[in-house]
Design a protein around this motif. Structure first.
Motif, mmCIF file in Angstrom:
data_model
loop_
_atom_site.group_PDB
_atom_site.id
_atom_site.type_symbol
_atom_site.label_atom_id
_atom_site.label_comp_id
_atom_site.label_asym_id
_atom_site.label_seq_id
_atom_site.Cartn_x
_atom_site.Cartn_y
_atom_site.Cartn_z
ATOM 1 N N VAL A 7 -2.850 -0.040 13.490
ATOM 2 C CA VAL A 7 -1.735 -0.648 12.774
ATOM 3 C C VAL A 7 -2.243 -1.127 11.426
ATOM 4 N N THR A 8 -1.649 -0.631 10.349
ATOM 5 C CA THR A 8 -2.015 -1.099 9.012
ATOM 6 C C THR A 8 -1.091 -2.243 8.599
ATOM 7 N N GLY A 9 -1.582 -3.078 7.692
ATOM 8 C CA GLY A 9 -0.769 -4.187 7.197
ATOM 9 C C GLY A 9 -0.620 -5.328 8.180
ATOM 10 N N VAL A 10 -1.645 -5.608 8.991
ATOM 11 C CA VAL A 10 -1.540 -6.650 10.015
ATOM 12 C C VAL A 10 -1.610 -8.054 9.426
ATOM 13 N N VAL A 32 -6.022 -1.446 17.026
ATOM 14 C CA VAL A 32 -6.921 -1.644 15.886
ATOM 15 C C VAL A 32 -6.079 -2.081 14.691
ATOM 16 N N GLY A 33 -6.330 -3.276 14.185
ATOM 17 C CA GLY A 33 -5.621 -3.775 13.019
ATOM 18 C C GLY A 33 -6.414 -3.547 11.751
ATOM 19 N N VAL A 34 -5.732 -3.125 10.685
ATOM 20 C CA VAL A 34 -6.393 -2.826 9.419
ATOM 21 C C VAL A 34 -5.649 -3.533 8.288
ATOM 22 N N ASP A 35 -6.393 -4.194 7.417
ATOM 23 C CA ASP A 35 -5.817 -4.814 6.216
ATOM 24 C C ASP A 35 -6.959 -5.268 5.330
ATOM 25 N N VAL A 36 -6.630 -5.613 4.080
ATOM 26 C CA VAL A 36 -7.642 -6.132 3.166
ATOM 27 C C VAL A 36 -7.806 -7.640 3.324
ATOM 28 N N LEU A 37 -6.851 -8.287 3.979
ATOM 29 C CA LEU A 37 -6.921 -9.719 4.238
ATOM 30 C C LEU A 37 -7.168 -9.953 5.720
ATOM 31 N N PRO A 38 -7.763 -11.080 6.085
ATOM 32 C CA PRO A 38 -8.040 -11.349 7.496
ATOM 33 C C PRO A 38 -6.764 -11.398 8.330
ATOM 34 N N SER A 39 -6.877 -11.000 9.570
ATOM 35 C CA SER A 39 -5.770 -11.039 10.504
ATOM 36 C C SER A 39 -5.852 -12.310 11.330
ATOM 37 N N ASP A 40 -4.688 -12.891 11.632
ATOM 38 C CA ASP A 40 -4.645 -14.109 12.440
ATOM 39 C C ASP A 40 -4.635 -13.813 13.935
ATOM 40 N N LEU A 41 -4.544 -12.540 14.312
ATOM 41 C CA LEU A 41 -4.494 -12.197 15.729
ATOM 42 C C LEU A 41 -5.852 -12.433 16.381
ATOM 43 N N ALA A 42 -5.814 -12.838 17.635
ATOM 44 C CA ALA A 42 -7.052 -13.062 18.381
ATOM 45 C C ALA A 42 -7.709 -11.727 18.700
ATOM 46 N N ALA A 43 -9.033 -11.662 18.571
ATOM 47 C CA ALA A 43 -9.744 -10.413 18.826
ATOM 48 C C ALA A 43 -9.808 -10.095 20.313
ATOM 49 N N VAL A 56 -9.037 -5.249 17.929
ATOM 50 C CA VAL A 56 -10.139 -5.355 16.983
ATOM 51 C C VAL A 56 -9.561 -5.255 15.584
ATOM 52 N N PHE A 57 -10.193 -5.964 14.652
ATOM 53 C CA PHE A 57 -9.724 -5.972 13.276
ATOM 54 C C PHE A 57 -10.776 -5.356 12.375
ATOM 55 N N SER A 58 -10.339 -4.453 11.497
ATOM 56 C CA SER A 58 -11.225 -3.838 10.514
ATOM 57 C C SER A 58 -10.714 -4.205 9.125
ATOM 58 N N ARG A 59 -11.542 -4.889 8.381
ATOM 59 C CA ARG A 59 -11.155 -5.270 7.015
ATOM 60 C C ARG A 59 -11.465 -4.097 6.090
ATOM 61 N N ASP A 61 -9.950 -1.508 2.918
ATOM 62 C CA ASP A 61 -9.008 -1.192 1.855
ATOM 63 C C ASP A 61 -8.602 0.270 2.031
ATOM 64 N N LEU A 62 -7.314 0.509 2.256
ATOM 65 C CA LEU A 62 -6.855 1.876 2.509
ATOM 66 C C LEU A 62 -7.099 2.798 1.321
ATOM 67 N N ARG A 63 -7.331 2.243 0.149
ATOM 68 C CA ARG A 63 -7.603 3.085 -1.012
ATOM 69 C C ARG A 63 -8.990 3.699 -0.957
ATOM 70 N N ARG A 64 -9.797 3.277 -0.006
ATOM 71 C CA ARG A 64 -11.155 3.791 0.137
ATOM 72 C C ARG A 64 -11.239 4.748 1.327
ATOM 73 N N PRO A 65 -12.139 5.728 1.273
ATOM 74 C CA PRO A 65 -12.254 6.706 2.370
ATOM 75 C C PRO A 65 -12.728 6.118 3.696
ATOM 76 N N ALA A 66 -13.098 4.833 3.711
ATOM 77 C CA ALA A 66 -13.642 4.232 4.926
ATOM 78 C C ALA A 66 -12.666 4.261 6.089
ATOM 79 N N ILE A 67 -11.360 4.431 5.819
ATOM 80 C CA ILE A 67 -10.388 4.440 6.903
ATOM 81 C C ILE A 67 -10.640 5.603 7.860
ATOM 82 N N ALA A 68 -11.208 6.703 7.366
ATOM 83 C CA ALA A 68 -11.513 7.843 8.237
ATOM 84 C C ALA A 68 -12.560 7.456 9.269
#
Length: 364
Positions: A7-10, A32-43, A56-59, A61-68
């Motif tokens: 899920v993006t934009g968490v 799996v939560g993805v965003d550039v800002l921290p997520s408030d959801l419990a891990a 799990v939360f992954s910080r 930036d979708l503009r970077r190839p790291a999302i792959a």
């Protein structure tokens, strides 16, 4: 093996609520939560009945190839892309918001295209892609072509993202792709540009216009996203209806802008259209509200969409009608017709703007 949902934009309200809801599904093994800002959801999954799926939360930036790498690391098979928005919680500029919306979506779709495990993609869009003009039909269906394509702002971002979605669907026909065009989201704590507009102490309107508006409650938005994300992949024997495609999502009924103002208990200030444009520019400059150009068109001409496809294909009718959704938004709003904190904030921002301009004049 159950579903692994990314899920993006968490960091936003809709993304956080959907991620929390999808964890309760028995067939989901991991979220799996993805965003550039921290997520408030419990891990870790909290005690619940039924038990919550791990999160799990992954910080990233979708503009970077790291999302792959995130897709591959967690063996993601379902992607719910909610990081297409008209606002940004970090209060960055419009150019950065556009990059996050468009470039971020391109990077995500490229990563999904490369992943052999991804089998479902759900993308949040908006009914703003239809535009708003005086020549529009009374009701927009999914196949209705807009009279004028959006020329800027969030509406243009969403239209571009939908174009990339269609390209992705052609390249990966094995992936079930669903695009959900949401009407204006409301509900307690809604963080959308129109919700910000309704928090103004006085609502500026276009003189001689009383546009028709539609809303969708946050709870209904989360439920439609859940149905779209859990739909079996194409070819499954237990799939009764193919939910791939584009769907309008809105509560039944409409409200006039003046009706909204009366239910909020806020006065309106009718203005000529050019004057309202200047006021909107001032509101953006002082960061009072994000008064986008497409919002001006909406407040001038309004927009109503047909949701027959949602009812027939998803078998779902929103629990909140447009008037009921707005009533719940009003119930969660704070302050009276002239909230003091809003006036103080406006005075501070105007004062800062005037001081900055005075310093520039002195230096010149």
């Amino acid at each position: 093996m159950g579903k692994v949902v990314l899920v993006t934009g968490v960091a936003r309200q809709l993304g956080a609520r959907f991620a929390e809801r999808i964890r309760r599904e028995p067939g989901v093994d991991l979220v799996v939560g993805v965003d550039v800002l921290p997520s408030d959801l419990a891990a870790a999954p909290a005690p619940a009945d039924p038990p919550l799926a791990p999160y799990v939360f992954s910080r990233v930036d979708l503009r970077r190839p790291a999302i792959a790498q995130v897709l591959a690391e967690h063996a993601v098979d379902t992607v719910v892309h909610l990081n297409v928005s008209g606002t940004n919680p970090s209060a960055v500029g419009r150019a950065t918001v556009k990059e996050i919306n468009v470039i971020g979506s391109m990077q995500l779709f490229a990563a999904c295209q490369q992943s052999a495990l991804v089998r479902r993609l759900v993308v949040k869009s908006t009914t703003a892609v239809y535009g708003a003009t005086s020549r529009d039909p009374a009701v927009f269906a999914e196949r209705t072509q807009p009279k004028t394509l959006p020329t800027g702002g969030f509406a243009k971002d969403a239209a571009e993202v939908e174009g990339y979605v269609r390209s992705f669907a052609r390249r990966r026909p094995d992936v079930a792709v669903t695009v959900l065009r949401f009407a204006n989201l409301v509900g307690p704590g809604a963080d959308t540009p129109l919700a910000e507009y309704f928090t103004l102490p006085v609502l500026p309107t276009v003189l001689g216009r009383d546009p028709r508006l539609q809303f969708v409650h946050m709870d209904d938005a989360v439920e439609v996203l859940r149905l779209a994300a859990l739909e079996p992949a194409p070819g499954s024997p237990d799939q009764p209806v193919d939910r791939r495609g584009t769907f309008n999502v809105a509560g039944d009924g409409v409200l006039l802008l003046t009706q909204c103002a009366r239910r909020l208990g806020r006065p309106t200030l009718p203005m000529l259209r050019p004057a309202l444009g200047w006021a909107a520019a001032l509101a953006r400059q002082t960061r009072l509200v994000d008064f986008a150009p497409e919002q001006l068109e909406l407040l001038t001409h309004g927009r109503v969409v047909d949701t027959t496809a949602l009812h027939e294909v998803f078998g779902y009718r929103p629990a909140f009608s447009t008037p009921e959704a707005f009533a719940d938004f009003v119930a969660g709003s704070s302050g009276g017709p002239l909230p003091p904190e809003r006036l103080v904030a406006l005075a501070d921002r105007l004062g800062g703007l005037l001081t900055r301009d005075r310093l520039v004049d002195d230096r010149s």
